[in-house]
Design a protein around this motif. Structure first.
Motif, short mmCIF file in Angstrom:
data_model
loop_
_atom_site.label_atom_id
_atom_site.label_comp_id
_atom_site.label_asym_id
_atom_site.label_seq_id
_atom_site.Cartn_x
_atom_site.Cartn_y
_atom_site.Cartn_z
N MET A 48 0.81 -1.21 0.00
CA MET A 48 0.00 0.00 0.00
C MET A 48 0.86 1.27 0.00
O MET A 48 0.35 2.36 -0.25
N LEU A 49 2.17 1.12 0.23
CA LEU A 49 3.05 2.29 0.23
C LEU A 49 3.47 2.70 -1.18
O LEU A 49 3.86 3.84 -1.40
N TYR A 50 3.44 1.75 -2.11
CA TYR A 50 3.89 2.09 -3.47
C TYR A 50 2.91 1.72 -4.57
O TYR A 50 2.91 2.34 -5.65
N PHE A 51 2.03 0.73 -4.33
CA PHE A 51 1.18 0.25 -5.41
C PHE A 51 0.18 1.29 -5.93
O PHE A 51 -0.13 1.27 -7.13
N VAL A 140 -3.07 7.61 6.37
CA VAL A 140 -3.22 8.44 5.18
C VAL A 140 -2.97 7.62 3.92
O VAL A 140 -3.73 7.69 2.94
N MET A 141 -1.91 6.82 3.92
CA MET A 141 -1.60 5.99 2.75
C MET A 141 -2.68 4.93 2.53
O MET A 141 -2.97 4.57 1.39
N SER A 142 -3.27 4.43 3.61
CA SER A 142 -4.33 3.43 3.48
C SER A 142 -5.56 4.01 2.80
O SER A 142 -6.13 3.40 1.88
N PRO A 241 -10.61 -3.33 3.55
CA PRO A 241 -9.61 -3.39 4.62
C PRO A 241 -8.73 -2.14 4.70
O PRO A 241 -8.39 -1.70 5.81
N MET A 242 -8.37 -1.55 3.56
CA MET A 242 -7.53 -0.35 3.60
C MET A 242 -8.27 0.83 4.22
O MET A 242 -7.70 1.61 4.99
N GLY A 246 -7.25 2.77 7.62
CA GLY A 246 -7.08 4.21 7.59
C GLY A 246 -7.91 4.94 8.62
O GLY A 246 -7.39 5.77 9.38
N PHE A 247 -9.20 4.62 8.69
CA PHE A 247 -10.08 5.37 9.59
C PHE A 247 -9.88 4.98 11.06
O PHE A 247 -10.03 5.81 11.95
#
Length: 250
Positions: A48-51, A140-142, A241-242, A246-247
């Motif tokens: 999730m950091l780069y995709f 934030v990234m999620s 899930p992301m 995140g929340f």
């Protein structure tokens, strides 16, 4: 559309090579940064950091290429308002059909790798560790990744079952085209695994899924139903899930 079809046959690997190259490059950079900063030594790195940026780059490339030939993405995917209900029904059916070979490939590869004790290794192979990121970065990234991931299904169907499969079928035949796109689809998904052993298992799982999807698209001659099926999977196992991560972390 004829010019676009000709371009697919002339350069069938054009989009998939861009996607794989961008993915490997960004994964390597992410891994290097995390390791240098002492946050994580895991490879593959947390996707999730780069995709999300892989999909952004591929989306721009696809949009520019289709615009060059005067073809809309919606038209290429084959979506039509009058057929949307049927496409959703087909998508739900293909969701179950495509996951049968995936599940078989998963269980077979786990058994070959771990034997009768395979059940105790699922979490070890598929669980992903989270690097020690600064406060607020992961939520934030999620959330960012969840929204970008909504375009993943149409992008991957265009790249693999669209541009690559259709283009290669005109040069090497349908069987070769389906097998090649399935193989490359499996190789891409290796990067989502939790560790090296998981990468091998992911490759077999998504090879099976990709080949099944390729056969379906070939017989239906449209991408739309498979895009819907792919969308459902992405929303359940990716977007949902992301957003939760995140929340909860905000």
């Amino acid at each position: 559309m004829k010019d676009l079809l000709a371009a697919q046959q002339n350069k069938p690997f054009f989009l998939v090579l861009i996607r794989l190259a961008v993915m490997v490059l960004l994964a390597a950079v992410t891994y290097s940064v995390l390791r240098f900063a002492g946050m994580s030594n895991d490879f593959p790195p947390l996707d999730m950091l780069y995709f999300p940026f892989v999909n952004i780059v591929c989306g721009v490339v696809i949009w520019r290429r289709f615009r060059q030939y005067g073809v809309s993405v919606w038209e290429y995917l084959g979506f039509e308002g009058r057929r949307l209900g049927k496409d959703i029904a087909w998508g739900l059916l293909w969701l179950f059909v495509s996951y049968i070979p995936l599940a078989i490939a998963l269980m077979a590869s786990m058994y070959l790798m771990f034997g009768a004790d395979m059940s105790s290794h699922f979490e070890q192979v598929f669980a992903k560790s989270v690097p020690q990121l600064p406060d607020g970065v992961l939520p934030v990234m999620s959330i960012f990744g969840a929204f970008v991931f909504l375009v993943n299904a149409p992008i991957e169907e265009i790249v693999y079952r669209g541009w690559l499969q259709k283009g290669l079928a005109g040069r090497s035949g349908v069987t070769i085209a389906i097998l090649v796109q399935g193989l490359l689809f499996g190789l891409q998904h290796m990067m989502f695994a939790g560790d090296v052993r998981g990468m091998v298992i992911y490759a077999f799982m998504f090879l099976a899924w990709g080949v099944t999807a390729g056969v379906i698209v070939h017989h239906q001659r449209r991408l739309a139903p498979m895009v819907i099926s792919h969308w459902i999977v992405n929303i359940i196992f990716g977007v949902g899930p992301m957003l939760a991560i995140g929340f909860v972390g905000m």
